[in-house]
Design an enzyme around this catalytic site. Structure first.
Site, PDB file in Angstrom:
ATOM      1  N   VAL A  63       0.476  -0.942  -0.064  1.00 49.71           N
ATOM      2  CA  VAL A  63      -0.223  -0.071  -0.292  1.00 49.71           C
ATOM      3  C   VAL A  63       0.729   1.439  -0.336  1.00 49.71           C
ATOM      4  O   VAL A  63       0.524   2.100   0.177  1.00 49.71           O
ATOM      5  CB  VAL A  63      -1.282  -0.075   1.151  1.00 49.71           C
ATOM      6  CG1 VAL A  63      -1.895  -1.044   1.472  1.00 49.71           C
ATOM      7  CG2 VAL A  63      -0.557   0.343   2.515  1.00 49.71           C
ATOM      8  N   TYR A 154       3.732   5.730  14.848  1.00 50.99           N
ATOM      9  CA  TYR A 154       3.262   5.714  14.984  1.00 50.99           C
ATOM     10  C   TYR A 154       2.176   6.223  15.500  1.00 50.99           C
ATOM     11  O   TYR A 154       1.433   7.064  13.888  1.00 50.99           O
ATOM     12  CB  TYR A 154       3.207   4.193  15.733  1.00 50.99           C
ATOM     13  CG  TYR A 154       1.879   3.539  15.343  1.00 50.99           C
ATOM     14  CD1 TYR A 154       1.722   2.548  14.514  1.00 50.99           C
ATOM     15  CD2 TYR A 154       1.362   3.591  16.604  1.00 50.99           C
ATOM     16  CE1 TYR A 154       0.301   2.021  14.160  1.00 50.99           C
ATOM     17  CE2 TYR A 154      -0.079   2.490  16.355  1.00 50.99           C
ATOM     18  CZ  TYR A 154      -0.263   1.891  14.961  1.00 50.99           C
ATOM     19  OH  TYR A 154      -1.635   1.054  15.298  1.00 50.99           O
ATOM     20  N   THR A 189      -3.991  -8.675  17.844  1.00 45.93           N
ATOM     21  CA  THR A 189      -3.925  -9.321  16.444  1.00 45.93           C
ATOM     22  C   THR A 189      -2.310  -9.480  17.359  1.00 45.93           C
ATOM     23  O   THR A 189      -2.025  -9.434  17.570  1.00 45.93           O
ATOM     24  CB  THR A 189      -4.346  -8.160  15.897  1.00 45.93           C
ATOM     25  OG1 THR A 189      -3.347  -7.111  16.192  1.00 45.93           O
ATOM     26  CG2 THR A 189      -5.992  -7.675  15.622  1.00 45.93           C
TER      27      THR A 189
HETATM   28  N1  LIG Z   1      -4.627  -4.164  16.741  1.00 46.48           N
HETATM   29  C1  LIG Z   1      -4.856  -2.941  17.585  1.00 46.48           C
HETATM   30  O1  LIG Z   1      -3.989  -2.479  18.733  1.00 46.48           O
HETATM   31  C2  LIG Z   1      -4.520  -1.883  15.874  1.00 46.48           C
HETATM   32  C3  LIG Z   1      -4.724  -0.513  17.125  1.00 46.48           C
HETATM   33  C4  LIG Z   1      -4.989   0.268  16.571  1.00 46.48           C
HETATM   34  C5  LIG Z   1      -5.011  -0.109  15.432  1.00 46.48           C
HETATM   35  N2  LIG Z   1      -4.666  -0.331  14.042  1.00 46.48           N
HETATM   36  C6  LIG Z   1      -4.721  -0.602  13.222  1.00 46.48           C
HETATM   37  O2  LIG Z   1      -5.111  -1.585  12.685  1.00 46.48           O
HETATM   38  C7  LIG Z   1      -4.854  -1.895  11.887  1.00 46.48           C
HETATM   39  C8  LIG Z   1      -4.727  -3.857  11.819  1.00 46.48           C
HETATM   40  O3  LIG Z   1      -3.814  -3.603  12.488  1.00 46.48           O
HETATM   41  P1  LIG Z   1      -3.701  -4.981  13.242  1.00 46.48           P
HETATM   42  O4  LIG Z   1      -4.355  -5.700  14.710  1.00 46.48           O
HETATM   43  O5  LIG Z   1      -4.784  -5.990  12.258  1.00 46.48           O
HETATM   44  O6  LIG Z   1      -2.450  -5.352  12.540  1.00 46.48           O
HETATM   45  P2  LIG Z   1      -2.162  -7.070  11.869  1.00 46.48           P
HETATM   46  O7  LIG Z   1      -0.900  -7.033  12.041  1.00 46.48           O
HETATM   47  O8  LIG Z   1      -2.436  -8.094  12.453  1.00 46.48           O
HETATM   48  O9  LIG Z   1      -2.916  -7.422   9.997  1.00 46.48           O
HETATM   49  C9  LIG Z   1      -1.936  -5.954   9.149  1.00 46.48           C
HETATM   50  C10 LIG Z   1      -1.838  -6.037   8.032  1.00 46.48           C
HETATM   51  O10 LIG Z   1      -1.518  -5.292   6.832  1.00 46.48           O
HETATM   52  C11 LIG Z   1      -0.705  -5.875   6.257  1.00 46.48           C
HETATM   53  N3  LIG Z   1       0.279  -4.993   5.314  1.00 46.48           N
HETATM   54  C12 LIG Z   1       1.918  -4.687   6.376  1.00 46.48           C
HETATM   55  N4  LIG Z   1       2.193  -3.340   5.742  1.00 46.48           N
HETATM   56  C13 LIG Z   1       1.720  -3.946   4.412  1.00 46.48           C
HETATM   57  C14 LIG Z   1       1.662  -2.693   3.052  1.00 46.48           C
HETATM   58  N5  LIG Z   1       2.994  -1.839   2.710  1.00 46.48           N
HETATM   59  N6  LIG Z   1       1.292  -3.256   2.135  1.00 46.48           N
HETATM   60  C15 LIG Z   1      -0.387  -3.682   2.411  1.00 46.48           C
HETATM   61  N7  LIG Z   1      -0.250  -4.970   3.529  1.00 46.48           N
HETATM   62  C16 LIG Z   1       0.521  -4.687   4.726  1.00 46.48           C
HETATM   63  C17 LIG Z   1      -0.258  -6.967   7.443  1.00 46.48           C
HETATM   64  O11 LIG Z   1       0.437  -8.086   6.202  1.00 46.48           O
HETATM   65  C18 LIG Z   1      -1.003  -7.650   8.015  1.00 46.48           C
HETATM   66  O12 LIG Z   1      -1.652  -8.789   7.266  1.00 46.48           O
HETATM   67  C19 LIG Z   1      -3.100  -1.467  11.459  1.00 46.48           C
HETATM   68  O13 LIG Z   1      -3.048  -0.076  10.605  1.00 46.48           O
HETATM   69  C20 LIG Z   1      -3.260  -0.826  12.810  1.00 46.48           C
HETATM   70  O14 LIG Z   1      -2.474   0.125  12.704  1.00 46.48           O
HETATM   71  C21 LIG Z   1      -4.626  -1.690  14.650  1.00 46.48           C
END
Ligand SMILES: NC(=O)c1ccc[n+]([C@@H]2O[C@H](COP(=O)([O-])OP(=O)(O)OC[C@H]3O[C@@H](n4cnc5c(N)ncnc54)[C@H](O)[C@@H]3O)[C@@H](O)[C@H]2O)c1
Length: 254
Positions: A63, A154, A189
């Protein structure tokens, strides 16, 4: 909420919140493109959705590369004829103090978490504008609202996602497109397994009124609302899915 005849692109769909959003949308009738830099993971998720009777495609996409974001949306249109919904969940995290963050770390997080949101949103919206309909849900974070230790890159990227979401909402409103963001707190996650140390977990839980981490299912439920037809009058909103974290100040546990 029903998503029959809707087609969705879920970035970051191979894991965590994105995987659960893809599953929940497919279960409710949507055709789902599972886009991720991890193609093998995306293929596994898409295969499981197809096995469950849904229409699904896996798409490889980094992305942070604008040409790949454009190609991803083009591929989804080729597969399903249109894209109604973008849930942009691809993202990476790092827990590093402000003083220790290197220029390379700073740039990597901004490229993926902030620029990636811009590239994917722009590619999807250019198509949605032609059709006069769209739902875009960006994944921000409570780290984009509050200053927390270790969140220099972040938190800055996620704060940018919130600002970008509001600008997109305003500019795309005349085209029938709503743009909202989720601000998850601590959600169990793969990302959190990598990012949260034992100490972070203890400190974090103490600041969450509901006294536990959330689940991808609970986060996906909020994304599905914002992606629904029923949410047509909600745009430019940042919905916290955080167990009350952003609401809390001094807290006695009784
Ligand atoms: N888990 C949390 O507590 C939390 C809290 C706040 C925000 N978020 C946000 O939610 C979203 C999902 O997080 P998650 O916890 O499911 O993480 P995760 O690591 O389980 O999933 C993230 C996915 O994004 C993919 N990814 C990473 N870099 C990429 C790139 N350059 N191009 C395409 N795909 C890419 C990874 O391969 C992975 O499958 C993220 O944006 C994260 O910042 C998560």
């Amino acid at each position: 909420m029903i998503y029959v005849n809707r087609s969705a692109v879920v970035t970051g769909g191979a894991s965590g919140i994105g995987r659960e959003v893809a599953r929940a949308l497919a279960e409710r009738g949507a055709a789902v493109a599972v886009a991720d830099i991890n193609l093998e993971g995306a293929e596994q998720v898409a295969a499981a959705l197809v096995q469950g009777g849904a229409k699904a495609e896996a798409i490889a996409c980094d992305v942070s590369r604008p040409e790949q974001a454009d190609a991803m949306i083009a591929r989804a249109i080729e597969a399903f004829g249109k894209v109604d919904i973008l849930v942009h969940s691809a993202g990476v995290g790092v827990e590093r103090s402000f003083l220790d963050t290197t220029p390379e770390e700073w740039q990597r997080i901004l490229d993926i978490d902030l620029s990636g949101t811009f590239f994917c949103g722009q590619a999807a919206a250019r198509h949605m504008v032609e059709r006069g309909y769209g739902r875009i849900v960006n994944l921000a974070s409570t780290a984009g609202v509050r200053g927390g230790t270790g969140r220099a890159a972040y938190g800055t990227a996620k704060g940018g996602v919130i600002a970008l979401t509001k600008v997109m909402a305003v500019e795309l409103a005349p085209h029938g497109i709503t743009v909202n963001a989720l601000a998850p707190g601590a959600i169990e996650t793969e990302l959190v397994a990598k990012m949260h140390s034992a100490e972070t977990r203890t400190v974090y839980r103490a600041a969450i009124p509901l006294d536990r981490y959330g689940t991808p299912e609970e986060t996906a439920a909020a994304a599905l609302f914002l992606a629904s037809e029923e949410a047509r009058y909600v745009t430019g909103h940042v919905l916290a899915v955080d167990g009350g974290f952003l609401a809390a100040g001094v807290m006695h546990r009784r």
